[in-house]
Design a protein around this motif. Structure first.
Motif, PDB file in Angstrom:
ATOM      1  N   GLN A 234     -42.340 151.562 -90.480  1.00 34.88           N
ATOM      2  CA  GLN A 234     -41.757 152.904 -90.551  1.00 34.88           C
ATOM      3  C   GLN A 234     -42.662 153.634 -89.913  1.00 34.88           C
ATOM      4  O   GLN A 234     -42.126 154.732 -89.348  1.00 34.88           O
ATOM      5  CB  GLN A 234     -41.885 153.279 -92.295  1.00 34.88           C
ATOM      6  CG  GLN A 234     -40.790 152.917 -93.032  1.00 34.88           C
ATOM      7  CD  GLN A 234     -40.972 153.137 -94.748  1.00 34.88           C
ATOM      8  OE1 GLN A 234     -41.913 153.963 -94.962  1.00 34.88           O
ATOM      9  NE2 GLN A 234     -40.312 152.767 -95.524  1.00 34.88           N
ATOM     10  N   LEU A 235     -43.816 153.534 -89.761  1.00 34.99           N
ATOM     11  CA  LEU A 235     -44.849 154.316 -89.115  1.00 34.99           C
ATOM     12  C   LEU A 235     -44.695 154.365 -87.559  1.00 34.99           C
ATOM     13  O   LEU A 235     -44.540 155.429 -86.887  1.00 34.99           O
ATOM     14  CB  LEU A 235     -46.310 153.753 -89.259  1.00 34.99           C
ATOM     15  CG  LEU A 235     -47.583 154.484 -88.688  1.00 34.99           C
ATOM     16  CD1 LEU A 235     -47.422 156.172 -89.044  1.00 34.99           C
ATOM     17  CD2 LEU A 235     -48.858 153.905 -89.067  1.00 34.99           C
ATOM     18  N   ILE A 236     -44.326 153.092 -87.023  1.00 35.38           N
ATOM     19  CA  ILE A 236     -44.118 152.881 -85.618  1.00 35.38           C
ATOM     20  C   ILE A 236     -42.808 153.899 -85.237  1.00 35.38           C
ATOM     21  O   ILE A 236     -42.722 154.611 -84.295  1.00 35.38           O
ATOM     22  CB  ILE A 236     -43.792 151.759 -85.254  1.00 35.38           C
ATOM     23  CG1 ILE A 236     -45.185 150.951 -85.264  1.00 35.38           C
ATOM     24  CG2 ILE A 236     -43.290 151.526 -83.826  1.00 35.38           C
ATOM     25  CD1 ILE A 236     -44.936 149.252 -85.140  1.00 35.38           C
ATOM     26  N   ALA A 237     -41.792 153.861 -86.225  1.00 33.17           N
ATOM     27  CA  ALA A 237     -40.537 154.609 -85.870  1.00 33.17           C
ATOM     28  C   ALA A 237     -40.678 155.974 -86.125  1.00 33.17           C
ATOM     29  O   ALA A 237     -40.265 156.862 -85.000  1.00 33.17           O
ATOM     30  CB  ALA A 237     -39.416 154.114 -87.034  1.00 33.17           C
ATOM     31  N   PHE A 238     -41.689 156.591 -86.891  1.00 33.92           N
ATOM     32  CA  PHE A 238     -41.886 157.820 -86.947  1.00 33.92           C
ATOM     33  C   PHE A 238     -42.664 158.397 -86.018  1.00 33.92           C
ATOM     34  O   PHE A 238     -42.713 159.515 -85.570  1.00 33.92           O
ATOM     35  CB  PHE A 238     -42.244 158.202 -88.370  1.00 33.92           C
ATOM     36  CG  PHE A 238     -41.445 157.811 -89.754  1.00 33.92           C
ATOM     37  CD1 PHE A 238     -40.105 157.980 -89.349  1.00 33.92           C
ATOM     38  CD2 PHE A 238     -41.877 157.285 -90.811  1.00 33.92           C
ATOM     39  CE1 PHE A 238     -39.297 157.606 -90.393  1.00 33.92           C
ATOM     40  CE2 PHE A 238     -41.021 157.079 -91.838  1.00 33.92           C
ATOM     41  CZ  PHE A 238     -39.666 157.074 -91.901  1.00 33.92           C
ATOM     42  N   ARG A 239     -43.603 157.356 -85.464  1.00 37.17           N
ATOM     43  CA  ARG A 239     -44.442 157.875 -84.607  1.00 37.17           C
ATOM     44  C   ARG A 239     -43.736 157.997 -83.054  1.00 37.17           C
ATOM     45  O   ARG A 239     -43.840 159.038 -82.237  1.00 37.17           O
ATOM     46  CB  ARG A 239     -45.483 156.924 -84.027  1.00 37.17           C
ATOM     47  CG  ARG A 239     -46.536 156.945 -85.052  1.00 37.17           C
ATOM     48  CD  ARG A 239     -47.520 158.073 -84.641  1.00 37.17           C
ATOM     49  NE  ARG A 239     -48.424 157.650 -83.606  1.00 37.17           N
ATOM     50  CZ  ARG A 239     -49.237 158.591 -82.991  1.00 37.17           C
ATOM     51  NH1 ARG A 239     -49.214 159.870 -83.486  1.00 37.17           N
ATOM     52  NH2 ARG A 239     -49.761 158.264 -81.868  1.00 37.17           N
ATOM     53  N   ALA A 240     -42.465 157.482 -83.073  1.00 33.13           N
ATOM     54  CA  ALA A 240     -41.636 157.438 -81.824  1.00 33.13           C
ATOM     55  C   ALA A 240     -40.972 158.743 -81.905  1.00 33.13           C
ATOM     56  O   ALA A 240     -40.842 159.588 -80.945  1.00 33.13           O
ATOM     57  CB  ALA A 240     -40.775 156.486 -81.779  1.00 33.13           C
ATOM     58  N   LEU A 241     -40.381 159.294 -83.296  1.00 33.73           N
ATOM     59  CA  LEU A 241     -39.853 160.324 -83.412  1.00 33.73           C
ATOM     60  C   LEU A 241     -40.758 161.469 -83.058  1.00 33.73           C
ATOM     61  O   LEU A 241     -40.544 162.494 -82.474  1.00 33.73           O
ATOM     62  CB  LEU A 241     -39.334 160.568 -84.682  1.00 33.73           C
ATOM     63  CG  LEU A 241     -38.884 161.816 -85.178  1.00 33.73           C
ATOM     64  CD1 LEU A 241     -37.524 162.001 -84.603  1.00 33.73           C
ATOM     65  CD2 LEU A 241     -38.489 161.826 -86.902  1.00 33.73           C
TER      66      LEU A 241
END
Length: 639
Positions: A234-241
C-alpha cells in the motif's frame, strides 16, 4: 489621425476627447528618461500634434509634424530602423510575450479581461504617472499570497524526495518489508519524473491554474493515504500516487512565474523558488529524522496536509490567469506513453543497477534496451505529432539546449553529493541521522546566499550570463575541497567544502531555468521548463547510480586491504548490510578500520564530477544574453 496617401502626409480630424486629442484640462504623462527622442523616429510614421487638425484635413508643414511628435505620449513605443536585424533568440524572446497559439487557440483575460488579472500581475503594470501610487495595497497582497502558495508547493515537491530517507528504517520495522525498502523512494521519483514533461505540455495546452490545482490535490490525497498505509504494498502504491501530483508542483510553479512576472523581475522570484528547492533537498533528511524520533513516521506524510491545504486555498482564491479559448488541441497520447515507458526503464536501471541486480544481468540489459527503443520511437512520434510533448524544434535554440545540457551537470554534481555526504558523516564522523542533517547546514546556507543574491542582482542589472559560468567555477572549487576530506579531517574543513559547493549550486539551479524562460516562445513555456527539469532529474538518477557503483567497488577494495580482517567481521560478510547502527555494535578496532576504509573510498568520488562541472562552465559561455523584457505575458494578454 494621420494617413499617408501617394506619398503625401494628410491629417484627418479625430473626435474631441479621444486618447490622441484630449479635451481641455487633460494632461498627457511626461515622457520617461528612457524614451527615445522624437527626432530619431522615422518621419513618415510620426503621429500628428495633440490638437485638432484644421478643418478639412489641410496639410501640415514638416515643422508642424516634428513639433507634434515631441508631444506624443510616452506610451507610443519608438520604432526600430529598417537596418536593425534581430537575432533568432531575440525574436523568440519577443514571441514569449505572445499568447496566441498557432492553432487558433488564444488566451484572454479570464472572465473580463484585464480586470480579472490579479495576484502578482498587478505588480507588473505600466509605470504610474505623476501623482499616482506605484502599486496599490491590493496588488501587493495579491502578489504576496500567490507567491507564497507557489513557494509552499515547490517546498512540498522537493521535500518528499528526501524526507523519507531517514524514516525508512522505522517504516520497514513497522510494516515488515525490508525487501521492498528501495521502492518507497523509487516509486515517488519514478512517478514524478514521468509526469514532468506531461504536466508542462498540459499547462501549455489547457491553462496552468486548473492543472496546478489538480497536481496539489493529487499530492495531498497521496500524502494522506501514505500515512494510513498498513503494509509495504500500500505504501509503495500511495507513494506513486503522491509522485504523480508532485511532478506537477515544481513545473507549475515555475511556469506560472513565467506567465505572471516579467523576465526582468523573474530573477528575484526564481531565486526564492530555487532557495525553497535547495532547503527542502538538503534539509529533508534532517526534518524526516526529527519527525520520526519525536512523533511518528506517519507524520512524515501527514505534515504535507496543512502546508498543501494553505497552498491550495491560496492558488484557488488569488491566482487568476488568462484562459484558453477556441478549439482545444489534442494531447499527443502516443508520445506520452512512449516517454513514460522510456522514463520508467531509465529510472529502474539507475535504481536497480549495481545494487539489486548486476549491471550485466538480463534484467538491467533488458530495461536498457527498452529505454533505447522507447526513446527512439518517442523521437519519431514527436516529428509527426501536431502538439508534441517535447517539440524537437526547441533543441535548435541555443538558449534552450545549452541550459539543458548544463542542468545535466548540476543534477549529477548536486544530487550525488547530497546522497553520499550524509553517509560519510555517519560512517566516518560517527554522527547520527539527525546530526548528519545538521552538519549539512553549511551547504544549505551557501545555496540560500547565492540563489537569492543572484536573483536580486539579475533583476537589478538585467545581466545573467555571468552567474552560471561563475556558479560552475565555484562548484569545481567545492568538489575539489570535498575530495580532500578523510577520516582525519576536522569537520570545519568539510563544512567549508559544503558551503562552497552550495554557493555554486545556488548560482546555477534556477538561473538556468530563467534563461530557458526568457528564450522560448510563450506557447512552449511550460514544455521547455519541464524538459529542463526532466533531463536534470534523469541525470541525477544516473549520477547517483554510477557513482554509487564506483564507490562500492572502491570500498570493497579498501576493506579487503584493511588490517585485522575488518571485512570478515561484518555480519553476513556483505557491505550492503552495513549500517551506522551495525558499525557501532562492532569492536572498536573494527570500527576504526571500517571508518578509515570509508574515508579513503568516498572522497575521490567527488572528483568525478569536476570535469562535468568544468564542461558546464564552458557550455555556459555560449549562452546568448538577450535583454530582459519588462512586460509579462499576462500584461500582453490584457493589452
Amino acid at each position: 489621425m494621420a494617413k499617408r496617401e501617394s506619398g503625401v502626409h494628410r491629417a484627418v480630424p479625430a473626435p474631441k476627447g479621444s486618447a490622441r486629442f484630449p479635451e481641455k484640462g487633460h494632461t498627457h504623462r511626461k515622457a520617461p528618461a528612457h524614451a527615445a527622442p522624437a527626432a530619431h523616429w522615422p518621419a513618415a510614421r510620426l503621429l500628428p500634434p495633440l490638437n485638432p487638425a484644421p478643418a478639412g484635413g489641410q496639410l501640415r508643414s514638416g515643422a508642424e509634424v516634428r513639433a507634434g511628435a515631441a508631444a506624443v505620449s510616452w506610451r507610443t513605443a519608438p520604432l526600430k530602423t529598417p537596418r536593425h536585424r534581430k537575432t533568432p533568440e531575440e525574436m523568440q524572446a519577443e514571441a514569449s510575450a505572445s499568447v496566441v497559439r498557432p492553432g487558433g487557440s488564444s488566451m484572454t483575460g479570464g472572465g473580463g479581461g484585464a480586470g480579472r488579472i490579479t495576484g502578482m500581475a498587478g505588480a507588473q503594470g505600466t509605470p504610474e504617472g505623476p501623482g499616482e501610487p506605484a502599486q496599490d495595497d491590493g496588488a501587493k497582497r495579491g502578489r504576496t499570497l500567490v507567491f507564497t502558495g507557489l513557494v509552499l508547493s515547490v517546498l512540498l515537491a522537493a521535500l518528499d524526495q528526501t524526507i523519507v530517507a531517514t524514516a525508512l528504517p522505522t517504516i520497514v520495522g513497522d510494516l515488515n518489508g525490508l525487501e521492498h525498502l528501495s521502492w518507497v523512494v523509487t516509486a515517488y521519483i519514478l512517478a514524478a519524473t514521468i509526469g514532468l514533461p506531461i504536466y508542462g505540455k498540459l499547462g501549455d495546452l489547457y491553462g496552468r491554474k486548473n492543472i496546478f490545482i489538480f497536481a496539489i490535490a493529487v499530492f495531498l490525497v497521496g500524502s494522506v493515504l501514505s500515512g494510513l498505509a498498513q503494509n509495504m504494498g500500500q505504501l509503495i502504491a500511495f507513494r506513486a500516487l503522491q509522485g504523480i501530483g508532485g511532478g506537477g508542483l515544481m513545473i507549475g510553479a515555475q511556469a506560472i512565474i513565467g506567465d505572471l512576472v516579467s523576465p526582468r523581475e523573474r530573477g528575484r522570484y526564481m531565486g526564492l523558488i530555487g532557495a525553497a528547492f535547495g532547503i527542502a533537498s538538503v534539509g529533508g533528511p534532517l526534518l524526516g529524522g526529527w519527525i520520526t524520533d519525536n512523533w511518528s513516521w506517519r507524520w512524515v506524510f501527514y505534515i504535507n496536509v496543512p502546508i498543501g491545504a494553505v497552498a491550495l486555498a491560496v492558488v484557488i482564491s488569488s491566482l487568476h490567469l488568462p484562459r484558453h479559448h477556441g478549439a482545444r488541441p489534442r494531447l499527443d497520447y502516443p508520445g506520452a506513453v512512449l516517454l513514460a515507458a522510456a522514463s520508467a526503464a531509465l529510472v529502474l536501471v539507475t535504481s536497480w543497477g549495481g545494487t539489486t541486480y548486476d549491471w550485466s544481468s538480463p534484467q538491467i540489459l533488458g530495461l536498457s534496451a527498452l529505454a533505447v527503443i522507447a526513446a527512439g520511437l518517442f523521437i519519431w512520434q514527436e516529428t509527426r505529432a501536431a502538439e508534441p510533448i517535447l517539440p524537437l524544434r526547441l533543441f535548435r535554440l541555443r538558449n534552450f539546449l545549452v541550459p539543458v545540457l548544463a542542468g545535466i551537470g548540476v543534477g549529477i554534481a548536486m544530487f550525488s553529493t547530497i546522497s553520499y555526504l550524509p553517509t560519510f558523516l555517519q560512517m566516518v564522523n560517527g554522527a547520527s541521522a539527525t546530526e548528519s542533517g545538521l552538519m549539512m547546514l553549511p551547504m544549505m546556507a551557501g545555496l540560500l546566499l547565492t540563489s537569492i543574491g543572484t536573483g536580486q542582482l539579475i533583476s537589478r542589472t538585467g545581466r545573467y550570463k555571468v552567474y552560471p559560468v561563475a556558479g560552475f567555477a565555484v562548484v569545481v572549487a567545492g568538489l575539489l575541497l570535498l575530495s580532500r576530506i578523510s577520516e582525519t579531517t576536522p569537520y570545519w574543513f568539510t563544512a567549508v567544502g559544503m558551503a562552497v559547493l552550495g554557493m555554486g549550486i545556488g548560482a546555477l539551479l534556477q538561473n538556468l531555468v530563467l534563461i530557458v524562460q526568457n528564450s522560448v516562445p510563450g506557447q512552449d513555456m511550460g514544455t521547455a521548463i519541464s524538459a529542463a527539469n526532466y533531463f536534470r532529474q534523469i541525470a541525477a538518477s544516473f549520477g547517483i547510480a554510477a557513482f554509487g557503483s564506483i564507490f562500492i567497488n572502491r570500498l570493497t577494495d579498501q576493506l579487503a586491504a584493511a588490517p585485522g580482517g575488518a571485512a570478515s567481521a561484518i555480519p553476513g560478510g556483505s557491505i550492503n548490510s552495513l549500517s551506522p547502527d551495525l558499525l557501532r555494535s562492532l569492536p572498536p578496532p573494527v570500527q576504526e578500520a571500517i571508518a578509515a576504509a570509508f574515508g579513503q573510498a568516498m572522497p575521490p568520488i567527488f572528483l568525478l564530477s569536476v570535469p562535468i562541472a568544468a564542461a558546464g562552465a564552458v557550455l555556459c559561455l555560449f549562452v546568448r544574453e538577450i535583454p530582459l523584457s519588462s512586460q509579462s505575458r499576462v500584461e500582453a494578454a490584457a493589452e
